[in-house]
Design a protein around this motif. Structure first.
Motif, mmCIF file in Angstrom:
data_model
loop_
_atom_site.group_PDB
_atom_site.id
_atom_site.type_symbol
_atom_site.label_atom_id
_atom_site.label_comp_id
_atom_site.label_asym_id
_atom_site.label_seq_id
_atom_site.Cartn_x
_atom_site.Cartn_y
_atom_site.Cartn_z
ATOM 1 N N ASP A 28 0.838 -1.205 0.000
ATOM 2 C CA ASP A 28 0.000 0.000 0.000
ATOM 3 C C ASP A 28 0.869 1.250 0.000
ATOM 4 O OD1 ASP A 28 -2.404 1.382 -0.146
ATOM 5 O OD2 ASP A 28 -2.642 1.470 2.033
ATOM 6 N N THR A 29 1.835 1.260 -0.917
ATOM 7 C CA THR A 29 2.733 2.403 -1.079
ATOM 8 C C THR A 29 2.605 2.940 -2.503
ATOM 9 O OG1 THR A 29 4.579 0.974 -1.709
ATOM 10 C CG2 THR A 29 4.397 1.563 0.622
ATOM 11 N N ASP A 30 3.132 4.107 -2.726
ATOM 12 C CA ASP A 30 3.129 4.726 -4.042
ATOM 13 C C ASP A 30 4.028 3.930 -4.992
ATOM 14 O OD1 ASP A 30 2.922 6.602 -6.146
ATOM 15 O OD2 ASP A 30 4.683 7.682 -5.388
ATOM 16 N N PRO A 31 3.486 3.485 -6.137
ATOM 17 C CA PRO A 31 4.304 2.704 -7.070
ATOM 18 C C PRO A 31 5.520 3.468 -7.594
ATOM 19 C CG PRO A 31 1.984 2.556 -7.654
ATOM 20 C CD PRO A 31 2.097 3.585 -6.564
ATOM 21 N N ILE A 32 5.394 4.770 -7.763
ATOM 22 C CA ILE A 32 6.542 5.550 -8.238
ATOM 23 C C ILE A 32 7.630 5.585 -7.168
ATOM 24 C CG2 ILE A 32 7.318 7.813 -9.052
ATOM 25 C CD1 ILE A 32 5.559 6.203 -11.077
ATOM 26 N N ALA A 33 7.248 5.700 -5.906
ATOM 27 C CA ALA A 33 8.233 5.660 -4.814
ATOM 28 C C ALA A 33 8.914 4.292 -4.774
ATOM 29 C CB ALA A 33 7.568 5.968 -3.477
ATOM 30 N N THR A 34 8.130 3.236 -4.968
ATOM 31 C CA THR A 34 8.709 1.882 -4.998
ATOM 32 C C THR A 34 9.672 1.749 -6.173
ATOM 33 O OG1 THR A 34 6.713 0.996 -3.960
ATOM 34 C CG2 THR A 34 8.159 -0.589 -5.057
ATOM 35 N N LEU A 35 9.274 2.269 -7.328
ATOM 36 C CA LEU A 35 10.152 2.253 -8.499
ATOM 37 C C LEU A 35 11.453 2.994 -8.198
ATOM 38 C CD1 LEU A 35 10.719 1.795 -11.549
ATOM 39 C CD2 LEU A 35 9.488 3.938 -11.967
#
Length: 136
Positions: free
Chosen positions: A25-32
């Motif tokens: 449940d995190t921002d996909p861009i932050a994960t990227l």
């Protein structure tokens, strides 16, 4: 190594990033960005394009998928792998430069490798409906 296999690996990595972001449940861009910063393994440029493209067009992509689901099916009901494989494929179909058949085959293969026994047929069916409704 063939170009196709490089893109296959990029799709798998994009799926991993989208799946992880959804699971956490995190921002996909932050994960990227975390995966790019970690650098191990390096994140391919096509992975970045896919993740950013799926996020940039998320509403349109999800609407395309929803419009082709069988009655009673919803995005949240799908396994995460299937949902994100579909999103990547729809991004490629609607916004990418690969042939529709390649996007479909790659998504079906991801579902086959990573999801349930029923997933490849499900993903294929949804994507066939999407490509049939694609204009142009």
């Amino acid at each position: 190594m063939a170009a196709g296999s490089s893109r296959t690996k990029a799709r798998k990595r994009a799926l991993d990033i989208l799946f992880e972001a959804e699971l956490r449940d995190t921002d996909p861009i932050a994960t990227l960005e975390e995966r790019i910063a970690a650098g191990t393994p390096p994140v391919r440029e096509y992975t970045v394009e896919l993740v950013r493209g799926v996020i940039d067009h998320a509403a349109e992509i999800d609407e395309r998928i929803k419009a082709c689901l069988a009655p009673g099916w919803t995005l949240p009901r799908m396994p995460r792998v299937d949902r994100n494989a579909l999103r990547i494929a729809v991004y490629e179909i609607d916004y990418g430069e690969v042939p529709d058949a390649v996007a479909v085959a790659e998504a079906v293969q991801l579902a086959s490798d990573l999801s349930t026994d029923e997933s490849p047929a499900f993903v294929n069916g949804v994507l066939r409906a999407i490509t049939a409704s694609t204009v142009g």
